[in-house]
Design an enzyme around this catalytic site. Sequence first.
Site: not given
Ligand code: PXP
Length: 246
Positions: A6, A9, A49, A51, A55, A76, A107, A157, A196
């Site tokens: 992901n 960031h 993602h 959103r 953001r 996402e 999330t 997931e 997550h």
């Molecule tokens: N899976 C989903 C559905 C999420 O919303 C997120 C966070 O955006 C992640 C995985 C990844 O989480 P993390 O950034 O804590 O590794």
Amino acid sequence: MLLGVNIDHVATLREARYSLLPESSNAEPSPMEAAIDAKEGGADSITIHVRGDRRHMQDRDAFEIAANCPLPLNLEMGVTDEMLELALKVKPEFVCLVPETREEVTTEGGLDVRGRLDEVLACVKALQEASIKVSLFIDPDLPQIEASAKTGAEMVELHTGCFANAGDDVVGLEVSRLIEASKTAHAAGIQVNAGHGINYANVARLFEVPHLAELNIGHTIVSRAMRVGFRNAVSEMKEAMSGYPD
Ligand code: PXP
């Protein structure tokens, strides 16, 4: 077990300075470049993602990555008409439906598939008709898995946030919940992913959870990338995941 990286960031950092100057040639870092680095580090797919409040990832990021990313894209998104319209234009390989509220930092909690069954079902169907495979981000609760099976989504997931935040006294309980949920979803013919809050330190504990096909990991990889670079951060995570039983 595959790794979806992901890269939200990376866009968070860019937006911190350039949200008001989207056309600036100085706008950095580039999520697209991070996606390429992630592939070189051994990532199996890229997750972003978009959103509702934009953001971090912008619509243009989704189009750019979908068109040029050398890996499958997992988008996402919240269950909204706006996001469905975007997904049908971007055409990622996968969509993961997530709950979304404006106030949350990230999330929080899984999608209430059981409570929003008709809405989720319609969204899954529309995406599948466009040949997009669908995952539902849910808490590791059996009623949510039963409801997910009713939607026809190919994947769930499992939300690992509670596991990741659990203290030593309760982490065993959270692992048990994930084990039960994974077995139930697998028995229902649903692919099981998880994500997550997973990091380099806690990932090994997930080796106890059977049937995991893919982990989606973001924050810890982007953080580690500041010290060792994106490619190395991804390959270190692949290495950390490599003890998962086949
Ligand atoms: N899976 C989903 C559905 C999420 O919303 C997120 C966070 O955006 C992640 C995985 C990844 O989480 P993390 O950034 O804590 O590794």
